[in-house]
Write a protein that holds these residues in place. Sequence first.
Motif, PDB file in Angstrom:
ATOM      1  N   HIS A 152       0.842  -1.188   0.000  1.00 32.37           N
ATOM      2  CA  HIS A 152       0.000   0.000   0.000  1.00 32.37           C
ATOM      3  C   HIS A 152       0.882   1.244   0.000  1.00 32.37           C
ATOM      4  CE1 HIS A 152      -3.216   2.720   0.505  1.00 32.37           C
ATOM      5  NE2 HIS A 152      -3.133   2.866   1.815  1.00 32.37           N
ATOM      6  N   VAL A 153       0.694   2.080  -1.006  1.00 21.49           N
ATOM      7  CA  VAL A 153       1.482   3.296  -1.160  1.00 21.49           C
ATOM      8  C   VAL A 153       0.557   4.500  -1.211  1.00 21.49           C
ATOM      9  CG1 VAL A 153       3.009   4.583  -2.701  1.00 21.49           C
ATOM     10  CG2 VAL A 153       3.386   2.132  -2.338  1.00 21.49           C
ATOM     11  N   ASP A 154       0.820   5.472  -0.367  1.00 23.57           N
ATOM     12  CA  ASP A 154       0.057   6.725  -0.352  1.00 23.57           C
ATOM     13  C   ASP A 154       0.954   7.792   0.273  1.00 23.57           C
ATOM     14  OD1 ASP A 154      -1.754   8.750  -0.353  1.00 23.57           O
ATOM     15  OD2 ASP A 154      -3.048   7.918   1.205  1.00 23.57           O
ATOM     16  N   ARG A 155       1.567   8.620  -0.558  1.00 22.23           N
ATOM     17  CA  ARG A 155       2.580   9.589  -0.133  1.00 22.23           C
ATOM     18  C   ARG A 155       3.836   8.890   0.386  1.00 22.23           C
ATOM     19  NH1 ARG A 155      -0.938  14.016   3.359  1.00 22.23           N
ATOM     20  NH2 ARG A 155      -2.448  14.528   1.739  1.00 22.23           N
ATOM     21  N   GLY A 156       4.004   7.651   0.073  1.00 22.33           N
ATOM     22  CA  GLY A 156       5.110   6.845   0.569  1.00 22.33           C
ATOM     23  C   GLY A 156       4.594   5.447   0.869  1.00 22.33           C
ATOM     24  N   ILE A 157       5.496   4.585   1.322  1.00 27.23           N
ATOM     25  CA  ILE A 157       5.107   3.224   1.715  1.00 27.23           C
ATOM     26  C   ILE A 157       4.425   3.324   3.073  1.00 27.23           C
ATOM     27  CG2 ILE A 157       5.937   0.897   2.177  1.00 27.23           C
ATOM     28  CD1 ILE A 157       8.465   1.647   0.540  1.00 27.23           C
ATOM     29  N   VAL A 158       3.155   3.013   3.128  1.00 30.87           N
ATOM     30  CA  VAL A 158       2.378   3.239   4.346  1.00 30.87           C
ATOM     31  C   VAL A 158       2.799   2.239   5.424  1.00 30.87           C
ATOM     32  CG1 VAL A 158       0.080   3.379   5.344  1.00 30.87           C
ATOM     33  CG2 VAL A 158       0.480   4.156   2.983  1.00 30.87           C
ATOM     34  N   VAL A 159       3.204   2.780   6.591  1.00 39.15           N
ATOM     35  CA  VAL A 159       3.679   1.939   7.701  1.00 39.15           C
ATOM     36  C   VAL A 159       2.873   2.228   8.958  1.00 39.15           C
ATOM     37  CG1 VAL A 159       6.038   1.729   6.818  1.00 39.15           C
ATOM     38  CG2 VAL A 159       5.436   3.647   8.325  1.00 39.15           C
ATOM     39  N   THR A 160       2.931   1.291   9.892  1.00 37.90           N
ATOM     40  CA  THR A 160       2.269   1.441  11.190  1.00 37.90           C
ATOM     41  C   THR A 160       3.231   2.089  12.176  1.00 37.90           C
ATOM     42  OG1 THR A 160       3.055  -0.698  12.000  1.00 37.90           O
ATOM     43  CG2 THR A 160       1.013  -0.693  10.712  1.00 37.90           C
ATOM     44  N   ASP A 161       2.803   2.202  13.433  1.00 36.82           N
ATOM     45  CA  ASP A 161       3.663   2.784  14.467  1.00 36.82           C
ATOM     46  C   ASP A 161       4.866   1.903  14.789  1.00 36.82           C
ATOM     47  OD1 ASP A 161       1.886   4.831  14.541  1.00 36.82           O
ATOM     48  OD2 ASP A 161       1.134   4.458  16.567  1.00 36.82           O
ATOM     49  N   THR A 162       4.853   0.650  14.351  1.00 43.32           N
ATOM     50  CA  THR A 162       6.010  -0.231  14.549  1.00 43.32           C
ATOM     51  C   THR A 162       6.895  -0.264  13.318  1.00 43.32           C
ATOM     52  OG1 THR A 162       4.750  -2.157  13.813  1.00 43.32           O
ATOM     53  CG2 THR A 162       4.756  -1.683  16.180  1.00 43.32           C
ATOM     54  N   MET A 163       6.623   0.591  12.354  1.00 45.00           N
ATOM     55  CA  MET A 163       7.365   0.713  11.103  1.00 45.00           C
ATOM     56  C   MET A 163       7.206  -0.511  10.203  1.00 45.00           C
ATOM     57  SD  MET A 163       8.163   3.712  11.755  1.00 45.00           S
ATOM     58  CE  MET A 163       8.733   4.022  10.101  1.00 45.00           C
ATOM     59  N   GLN A 164       6.166  -1.318  10.459  1.00 38.20           N
ATOM     60  CA  GLN A 164       5.835  -2.424   9.566  1.00 38.20           C
ATOM     61  C   GLN A 164       4.858  -1.924   8.518  1.00 38.20           C
ATOM     62  OE1 GLN A 164       4.815  -4.644  13.222  1.00 38.20           O
ATOM     63  NE2 GLN A 164       5.648  -6.462  12.183  1.00 38.20           N
ATOM     64  N   THR A 165       4.977  -2.440   7.305  1.00 36.49           N
ATOM     65  CA  THR A 165       4.044  -2.025   6.265  1.00 36.49           C
ATOM     66  C   THR A 165       2.652  -2.559   6.601  1.00 36.49           C
ATOM     67  OG1 THR A 165       4.470  -3.971   4.888  1.00 36.49           O
ATOM     68  CG2 THR A 165       5.882  -2.061   4.534  1.00 36.49           C
TER      69      THR A 165
END
Length: 812
Positions: free
Chosen positions: A256-269
């Motif tokens: 999932h890409v939206d203004r960048g590779i979308v990550v969670t608060d744990t930096m996992q995609t």
Amino acid sequence: MKKSKLVMIGNGMAGVRTLEELLKVAPDLYDITVFGAEPHPNYNRILLSPVLAGEQTLDEIVLNSFEWYTDNHITLHAGKKVVEVDRVKRIVKASDGTEAEYDRLLICTGSNPFILPIPGKDLQGVIAYRDIADTNAMIEAATKYKHAVVIGGGLLGLEAANGLMLRGMTVSVVHVQPTLMERQLDTVAGGLLQKSLQERGLNFLMGAQTQELVGGDDGRVKAIKFKDGTEVAADLVVMAVGIRPNTELATSMRLHVDRGIVVTDTMQTVTDARIYSVGECAAHRGIAYGLVAPLFEQAKVAANHLAMYGIGRYTGSLTSTKLKVTGIDLFSAGEFQGGEGTEEIVMSDPFGGVYKKLVIKNDKLVGACMYGDTVDGSWYFKLLRDGRSIADIRDKLMFGESGSNIGDVGHQGQNKAAAMADSDEVCGCNGVTKGTICKAIRDKGLFTLDEVKKHTKASASCGSCTGLVEQIIMFTAGGDYSATPKTKAMCSCTDLGHQAVREAIVANKYLTIADVQTGLGWKTPNGCSSCRPALNYYVTSSWPKEAKDDPQSRFINERSHANIQKDGTYSVIPRMWGGETTADELRRIADAADKYKVPTIKVTGGQRIDLLGVKKEDLVGIWKDIGMPSGHAYAKALRTVKTCVGSEWCRMGTQDSTQMGKDLERAMWRMYAPHKVKFAVSGCPRNCAEAGIKDVGVIGVDSGWEMYIAGNGGIKTEVAHFLVKVKTAAEVLEYTGAFCELYRQEGWYLERTVHYVNRVGLDYVKKRILEDHEGRKALWERLQFALDGEPDPWFDFKDAQVDTRQFEAVKV
């Protein structure tokens, strides 16, 4: 326990910081593989501007050397861009076919420069400014062309413009907005910056809209044309109009890409929990950060989760911008533009080059913008971040931290450092507090800025806190932060300096690296990538024929006996005595080039022929076919002896410089030294061989030869010192050999002759070489003894301890 496999795509600052943090807490958890599109180790991209300006070298901005990867058992594929990831089979594939399996994947592909979609953008001479290749292209262009145009008045554009101007180009900055750096500065501060840069020689075209780039008949850009019809000459156009997250690979992986590779608060995609992403390519809560500090915060969280601790969350960053643009200090944070419902406290001194604006809302500091004097930037940012009420210090707020605290503390200098609390942050990029720096200074006995950088990382990234760190060193160490201590340790493995180690090796007759480490109480049993090459050189140069050389403690180029190039291939440079060759040698070179499909053949600055693009598995064969001695172009050794044609052919020549050069080179061609060494011999005072900027330069005159030493033709050119005038060629050999052996015995590893002579003094060298006749002869004899029987690495594999297995083709 079988290790899991971690693959990292991208070899930049954010990704490698993640690996550093991971190795701290879980050094044995993963087999780590790194793919980097650039052929370089991890370097500080922020410091490309000083490299462009000639203030630093590329070597100086490397953060993690190739040896660091080896020492930490990390497989690095430099110069290999990843083009495909199979998420089902969990396989990463590079453009050259290299593959790696992963259990966890870390994507750190960074960002791409934005190129204006205008006619002419693909012309030669139109480049972006993003990496080492771009920087080198600009440096090269500055040697050939005169007019440069930089499109973009942000930080990167201004740094590019300044660097090109310092390299002699006439530079115009084109900016579509009416204010420079409008994202970091308000109108007043932007105007002050423009005025200052104009006074330094930069030209500005504000509010100009680029329509097209005009090319010449040679396919190179020659002008930039604007929408109003005007044109400006341009031999080089640098586009610095912004960056975009590099998400091409992520998109192809269906992340999932939206203004960048979308990550969670744990930096996992959000798409695949096995895949992490940090840096400029990652989008966290809708924001892709471009500053160092947030990226390093992300790195710490990602490392924490990769280590399977499962704690820590990245919740976003409140950012401030503290910059030094071409020597001018700038700071901004928060809502510095002001606006409805805000109040402004402003101090403006255009003549003194100082401007401050503080923005207040509901008795809280919500924004700050400063130009010229940013010493209190970190304090204002702390107030802004903490949301503290400033009602009680409102009348003193403009005077900074020391002015807002009742007392006699002065505003700047050491007093500023003294006024800070230990918990106050000094380096925002790396999250280093004053207390951490002070503790390191006291516990480790640090004196210099470089030492503090190494031990704490403060000032090691963007460099904007350098002044404050220097103040802390002065306050804490009680001395001059810029002075080198009497004893600077070789590395963290020992407290001894180079000189003490050299003397101990001679006094105790240490013949191996292990002898030195045992005898001198090395802190790290096997040493490190910094000290081992130095120790290996010291024992072999101090005890020739007796000491044991350790090839594995040499740098990679010396182990392979060839220079690795940016694409992973190698260069082959056979030795040509004094730059002279024969038809037979040229024929063999040409035949070898055809046989091994060498893509590029070039005459070097040292009057030799360089075969570029040779595969590693072809090195043994090509050297055998050429049948010429090694040029040692890769080694800390005698490289070249540059000559003019001299009296044999030139009507101006007074001495036979070619023969003199050949004699010098044949006498000393296998001479290893603390650093590379270059000679030159000119046949007359017209000095066509440029003897005045070589380690040893010899110039023929009517009555004999003039000799010069310790010149350097690098970025910072150093003119050689006159040493002596002699009459005969035999004397030239003796004096040259004596000086080189003195340097070999007393120089510190990686210290050029210019720095050695500056350290010990020219008078000392003259005393040893000119006044002590017996000592000079003994030095020359010692060098001849050391070089006698030294093997050619390409023809005496066994004696040179060359591991030929490294040249075998890898079976796929």
